[in-house]
Design a protein around this motif. Structure first.
Motif, PDB file in Angstrom:
ATOM      1  N   THR A  18       0.852  -1.198   0.000  1.00  0.00           N
ATOM      2  CA  THR A  18       0.000   0.000   0.000  1.00  0.00           C
ATOM      3  C   THR A  18       0.882   1.240   0.000  1.00  0.00           C
ATOM      4  OG1 THR A  18      -1.712  -1.202   1.165  1.00  0.00           O
ATOM      5  CG2 THR A  18      -1.856   1.200   1.231  1.00  0.00           C
ATOM      6  N   ILE A  19       0.626   2.103  -0.957  1.00  0.00           N
ATOM      7  CA  ILE A  19       1.449   3.307  -1.150  1.00  0.00           C
ATOM      8  C   ILE A  19       0.997   4.413  -0.186  1.00  0.00           C
ATOM      9  CG2 ILE A  19       2.021   5.081  -2.885  1.00  0.00           C
ATOM     10  CD1 ILE A  19       3.340   2.201  -3.211  1.00  0.00           C
ATOM     11  N   SER A  20       1.963   5.143   0.339  1.00  0.00           N
ATOM     12  CA  SER A  20       1.685   6.232   1.284  1.00  0.00           C
ATOM     13  C   SER A  20       1.326   7.520   0.534  1.00  0.00           C
ATOM     14  CB  SER A  20       2.923   6.472   2.151  1.00  0.00           C
ATOM     15  OG  SER A  20       3.237   5.307   2.875  1.00  0.00           O
ATOM     16  N   GLY A  21       1.015   8.547   1.308  1.00  0.00           N
ATOM     17  CA  GLY A  21       0.686   9.846   0.710  1.00  0.00           C
ATOM     18  C   GLY A  21       1.917  10.463   0.045  1.00  0.00           C
ATOM     19  N   ALA A  22       1.667  11.361  -0.908  1.00  0.00           N
ATOM     20  CA  ALA A  22       2.755  11.929  -1.712  1.00  0.00           C
ATOM     21  C   ALA A  22       3.561  12.947  -0.903  1.00  0.00           C
ATOM     22  CB  ALA A  22       2.175  12.599  -2.952  1.00  0.00           C
ATOM     23  N   LYS A  23       4.842  12.637  -0.718  1.00  0.00           N
ATOM     24  CA  LYS A  23       5.719  13.543   0.037  1.00  0.00           C
ATOM     25  C   LYS A  23       5.719  14.956  -0.564  1.00  0.00           C
ATOM     26  CE  LYS A  23      10.084  13.672  -1.035  1.00  0.00           C
ATOM     27  NZ  LYS A  23      11.133  14.615  -1.332  1.00  0.00           N
ATOM     28  N   ASN A  24       5.911  15.045  -1.865  1.00  0.00           N
ATOM     29  CA  ASN A  24       6.097  16.371  -2.456  1.00  0.00           C
ATOM     30  C   ASN A  24       4.795  17.175  -2.509  1.00  0.00           C
ATOM     31  OD1 ASN A  24       8.801  15.919  -2.597  1.00  0.00           O
ATOM     32  ND2 ASN A  24       8.825  15.382  -4.776  1.00  0.00           N
ATOM     33  N   ALA A  25       3.646  16.497  -2.461  1.00  0.00           N
ATOM     34  CA  ALA A  25       2.374  17.219  -2.303  1.00  0.00           C
ATOM     35  C   ALA A  25       2.233  17.652  -0.852  1.00  0.00           C
ATOM     36  CB  ALA A  25       1.208  16.327  -2.697  1.00  0.00           C
ATOM     37  N   ALA A  26       2.551  16.747   0.062  1.00  0.00           N
ATOM     38  CA  ALA A  26       2.378  17.028   1.493  1.00  0.00           C
ATOM     39  C   ALA A  26       3.212  18.237   1.926  1.00  0.00           C
ATOM     40  CB  ALA A  26       2.770  15.799   2.307  1.00  0.00           C
ATOM     41  N   LEU A  27       4.402  18.379   1.365  1.00  0.00           N
ATOM     42  CA  LEU A  27       5.266  19.497   1.762  1.00  0.00           C
ATOM     43  C   LEU A  27       4.609  20.835   1.406  1.00  0.00           C
ATOM     44  CD1 LEU A  27       8.658  17.903   0.676  1.00  0.00           C
ATOM     45  CD2 LEU A  27       7.961  18.407   3.035  1.00  0.00           C
ATOM     46  N   GLY A  28       4.038  20.916   0.219  1.00  0.00           N
ATOM     47  CA  GLY A  28       3.348  22.148  -0.190  1.00  0.00           C
ATOM     48  C   GLY A  28       2.085  22.369   0.633  1.00  0.00           C
ATOM     49  N   ILE A  29       1.372  21.293   0.910  1.00  0.00           N
ATOM     50  CA  ILE A  29       0.095  21.390   1.633  1.00  0.00           C
ATOM     51  C   ILE A  29       0.319  21.802   3.091  1.00  0.00           C
ATOM     52  CG2 ILE A  29      -1.762  19.906   2.544  1.00  0.00           C
ATOM     53  CD1 ILE A  29      -1.814  18.623  -0.304  1.00  0.00           C
ATOM     54  N   LEU A  30       1.352  21.267   3.720  1.00  0.00           N
ATOM     55  CA  LEU A  30       1.625  21.646   5.116  1.00  0.00           C
ATOM     56  C   LEU A  30       1.960  23.133   5.212  1.00  0.00           C
ATOM     57  CD1 LEU A  30       3.715  18.617   6.436  1.00  0.00           C
ATOM     58  CD2 LEU A  30       1.337  19.182   6.956  1.00  0.00           C
ATOM     59  N   ALA A  31       2.747  23.624   4.248  1.00  0.00           N
ATOM     60  CA  ALA A  31       3.072  25.055   4.258  1.00  0.00           C
ATOM     61  C   ALA A  31       1.794  25.868   4.044  1.00  0.00           C
ATOM     62  CB  ALA A  31       4.109  25.365   3.183  1.00  0.00           C
ATOM     63  N   ASP A  43      -4.822  14.548   6.210  1.00  0.00           N
ATOM     64  CA  ASP A  43      -4.767  13.099   6.356  1.00  0.00           C
ATOM     65  C   ASP A  43      -3.924  12.499   5.215  1.00  0.00           C
ATOM     66  OD1 ASP A  43      -5.393  10.640   7.284  1.00  0.00           O
ATOM     67  OD2 ASP A  43      -7.373  10.555   6.366  1.00  0.00           O
ATOM     68  N   ASN A  44      -3.565  11.232   5.372  1.00  0.00           N
ATOM     69  CA  ASN A  44      -2.734  10.509   4.393  1.00  0.00           C
ATOM     70  C   ASN A  44      -1.358  11.167   4.226  1.00  0.00           C
ATOM     71  OD1 ASN A  44      -2.499   8.185   2.793  1.00  0.00           O
ATOM     72  ND2 ASN A  44      -2.838   9.343   0.913  1.00  0.00           N
ATOM     73  N   LEU A  45      -0.855  11.723   5.332  1.00  0.00           N
ATOM     74  CA  LEU A  45       0.509  12.276   5.338  1.00  0.00           C
ATOM     75  C   LEU A  45       1.497  11.114   5.348  1.00  0.00           C
ATOM     76  CD1 LEU A  45       1.156  14.837   8.203  1.00  0.00           C
ATOM     77  CD2 LEU A  45       1.379  15.239   5.761  1.00  0.00           C
ATOM     78  N   PRO A  46       2.547  11.143   4.552  1.00  0.00           N
ATOM     79  CA  PRO A  46       3.551  10.082   4.691  1.00  0.00           C
ATOM     80  C   PRO A  46       4.378  10.332   5.956  1.00  0.00           C
ATOM     81  CG  PRO A  46       4.243  11.685   3.048  1.00  0.00           C
ATOM     82  CD  PRO A  46       2.873  12.118   3.501  1.00  0.00           C
ATOM     83  N   ASP A  69      -2.434  11.017  14.546  1.00  0.00           N
ATOM     84  CA  ASP A  69      -1.726   9.741  14.448  1.00  0.00           C
ATOM     85  C   ASP A  69      -0.594   9.951  13.453  1.00  0.00           C
ATOM     86  OD1 ASP A  69      -2.687   9.269  11.793  1.00  0.00           O
ATOM     87  OD2 ASP A  69      -4.580   8.569  12.629  1.00  0.00           O
ATOM     88  N   SER A  70       0.114   8.874  13.092  1.00  0.00           N
ATOM     89  CA  SER A  70       1.311   9.085  12.280  1.00  0.00           C
ATOM     90  C   SER A  70       0.989   9.604  10.870  1.00  0.00           C
ATOM     91  CB  SER A  70       2.144   7.814  12.216  1.00  0.00           C
ATOM     92  OG  SER A  70       1.344   6.779  11.713  1.00  0.00           O
ATOM     93  N   HIS A  71      -0.287   9.540  10.474  1.00  0.00           N
ATOM     94  CA  HIS A  71      -0.638  10.002   9.124  1.00  0.00           C
ATOM     95  C   HIS A  71      -1.615  11.173   9.112  1.00  0.00           C
ATOM     96  CE1 HIS A  71       0.577   5.707   8.318  1.00  0.00           C
ATOM     97  NE2 HIS A  71       1.484   6.443   7.734  1.00  0.00           N
ATOM     98  N   THR A  72      -1.965  11.662  10.298  1.00  0.00           N
ATOM     99  CA  THR A  72      -2.963  12.739  10.363  1.00  0.00           C
ATOM    100  C   THR A  72      -2.466  13.828  11.290  1.00  0.00           C
ATOM    101  OG1 THR A  72      -4.600  10.967  10.251  1.00  0.00           O
ATOM    102  CG2 THR A  72      -5.445  13.177  10.703  1.00  0.00           C
ATOM    103  N   VAL A  73      -2.614  15.069  10.854  1.00  0.00           N
ATOM    104  CA  VAL A  73      -2.166  16.178  11.689  1.00  0.00           C
ATOM    105  C   VAL A  73      -3.197  17.302  11.621  1.00  0.00           C
ATOM    106  CG1 VAL A  73      -0.806  17.317   9.875  1.00  0.00           C
ATOM    107  CG2 VAL A  73      -0.113  17.578  12.221  1.00  0.00           C
ATOM    108  N   GLU A  74      -3.327  17.997  12.759  1.00  0.00           N
ATOM    109  CA  GLU A  74      -4.162  19.200  12.803  1.00  0.00           C
ATOM    110  C   GLU A  74      -3.216  20.375  12.969  1.00  0.00           C
ATOM    111  OE1 GLU A  74      -8.245  17.899  15.046  1.00  0.00           O
ATOM    112  OE2 GLU A  74      -6.861  19.223  16.097  1.00  0.00           O
ATOM    113  N   ILE A  75      -3.424  21.415  12.168  1.00  0.00           N
ATOM    114  CA  ILE A  75      -2.539  22.584  12.245  1.00  0.00           C
ATOM    115  C   ILE A  75      -3.398  23.829  12.437  1.00  0.00           C
ATOM    116  CG2 ILE A  75      -0.903  24.014  10.929  1.00  0.00           C
ATOM    117  CD1 ILE A  75       0.072  21.480   9.601  1.00  0.00           C
ATOM    118  N   ASN A  76      -2.965  24.686  13.353  1.00  0.00           N
ATOM    119  CA  ASN A  76      -3.643  25.972  13.499  1.00  0.00           C
ATOM    120  C   ASN A  76      -2.597  27.081  13.445  1.00  0.00           C
ATOM    121  OD1 ASN A  76      -4.716  28.381  14.846  1.00  0.00           O
ATOM    122  ND2 ASN A  76      -6.567  27.134  14.947  1.00  0.00           N
TER     123      ASN A  76
END
Ligand code: EPZ
Length: 433
Positions: A18-31, A43-46, A69-76
């Motif tokens: 099972t493939i994890s979430g896309a690192k290079n998408a996640a980096l842009g999305i977290l910012a 969700d679906n964070l690698p 959890d290891s794949h989900t984060v809440e940011i404020n």
């Protein structure tokens, strides 16, 4: 403590991964997530190192980061109290530059250490800065920091001189709350560009055209809360596709978007592997010796540069002479000397690798030069006769979640052990026989 992989090659990979979430998408999305003062759930964070470094940096400027959890984060982002970022760790990742676009877009000022990242060639950021300036920002580089500020950002018409993933995302971030309309032309079309745009739109941004050559943005006053799930990682999927074909196994690769894998699938089929596509999975199987081909790396939808070392490994074992032209980064053949220790026959002339296929690899002690090259060397170890150890696996851990565990679940004999731990080596050898 530094770790290494030890591998006993020769076992075909079988089963499901099972493939994890896309690192290079996640980096842009977290910012992007810090650009609203409301709470965002992603969700679906690698669970990989680059993501954790970026999350630490986001926390470091005062944002509230809650790991569900290891794949989900809440940011404020309402608690951000600093727009200046300079840590040792952040200097090592490329995506630190997205904080520049996000903070500039939200607060009209930002100060971020010049970005690092994998050493795969010179990696200028002139197009990012050109975009910020076009939006009305002043940008200076001093003492290893990029400083940018604006009285207010105003939409603009920007034409990128080179197709750049990072610049496209960064300018989108900076422009989504700028006054008026922004048009960015000659943009990158990678799936993660579309994912970041979709995420920003889910927060109330007005971005159209992501996935085409031209992105149109109408600035909005504020962004709001959102819940978002990141797309699957195209390159992690491609790496397992290459591993399945190289080991002559049969692997069902789950949680993928087959359309994103087309350039890879087409090449695998061309060299004689079988690729079956389903709704959200692909099965890759191979039998017997694969054939040679020609590949040129290109921006999406072309063949991805991030898959170049993995496919080269496969071609190094395929019949006949193959060529790979690397047209994105000039220094992405550093794995060639390592593969040569295993018996590969590859000559690099400028940005072209000429690969004479050999019948087999033999195990060796090798070192990962960067993230994707490191993954490619692990694939080589899975095929090689005998034992291979791969050092500097911290590069691989930047972008692959539980790489050795996922491979082990497919039948590979691979273990992560402390470097220079002779007892762990002996234990592994006894176990795998
Ligand atoms: C992103 O890097 C990825 N990194 C890389 O992934 C990937 O290899 C690359 O895109 C290409 O797909 C992240 O998303 C964090 P670019 P980025 O800007 O944004 C030139 C991996 O293994 N250029 O699209 O840095 C540049 O030199 C990594 O996961 C300029 O000239 O790449 C290159 O030749 C490694 N000026 C080309 O554009 C600029 O301002 C494409 O680079 C920016 C780029």
């Amino acid at each position: 403590m530094e770790n290494q992989y030890i591998i006993k090659g020769g076992t075909p990979l079988y089963g499901e991964v099972t493939i994890s979430g896309a690192k290079n998408a996640a980096l842009g999305i977290l910012a992007a997530a810090i650009m609203t003062d409301e709470t965002v759930t992603i969700d679906n964070l690698p669970d990989v190192r680059d993501i954790n470094v970026l999350l630490d940096a986001i926390e470091g400027i005062g944002a509230t980061v809650h790991r569900i959890d290891s794949h989900t984060v809440e940011i404020n982002g309402s608690t951000i109290n600093d727009v200046s970022i300079d840590y040792d760790s952040i200097r090592k990742i490329r995506a630190s530059y997205y904080l520049l676009g996000a903070l500039l877009g939200k607060y009209s000022k930002a100060q971020v250490a010049l970005p690092g990242g994998c050493d795969i060639g010179s990696r200028p950021i002139d197009q990012h800065l050109k975009g910020f300036r076009a939006l009305g920002a002043t940008v200076n580089i001093e003492y290893g920091m990029i400083n940018t500020h604006a009285d207010k950002l105003v939409g603009s018409h920007i034409f990128l001189d080179v197709v750049s993933v990072g610049a496209t995302i960064n300018i989108m971030l900076a422009a989504c709350m700028a006054e008026g309309r922004t048009v960015i032309e000659n943009v990158a079309k990678e799936p993660h560009i579309v994912d970041v745009a979709n995420f920003l739109n889910s927060m109330g941004a007005d971005i159209k055209g992501a996935g085409t050559d031209k992105i149109r943005i109408r600035g909005v006053e504020r962004l709001h809360a959102s819940e978002y799930s990141i797309i699957p990682d195209q390159i992690e999927a491609g790496t397992f596709m290459a591993a399945a074909a190289a080991t002559k196994g049969s692997v069902l690769i789950k949680n993928v978007i087959p359309k994103h894998l087309e350039a890879i699938s087409v090449k695998l089929v061309e060299i004689g592997a079988t690729v079956e596509e389903f709704d959200d999975s692909v099965r890759v199987s191979a039998n017997g010796r694969l054939r040679h081909t020609q590949i040129k790396t290109l921006p999406y939808p072309g063949f991805p540069t991030d898959m170049q070392p993995q496919i080269a490994t496969l071609l190094a074992l395929s019949e006949g002479t193959s060529t790979i032209t690397e047209s994105i980064f000039e220094n992405r053949f550093k794995y060639v000397d390592e593969l040569a220790r295993m018996g590969a026959s590859i000559k690099v002339e400028g940005n072209v690798a000429i690969i004479e296929g050999v019948e087999e690899f033999t195990g060796a002690t090798i070192s990962a030069p960067d993230l994707r090259a490191g993954a490619a060397l692990v694939v080589a170890g899975l095929v090689a006769d005998g034992y291979t150890t791969v050092d500097s696996i911290q590069y691989i851990e930047r972008g692959y979640e539980c790489f050795e565990k996922k491979l082990r679940e497919l039948g590979a004999s691979i273990e992560k052990i402390p470097i220079d731990d002779e007892r762990a080596v002996q234990k592994f050898k006894l176990k795998v026989g």
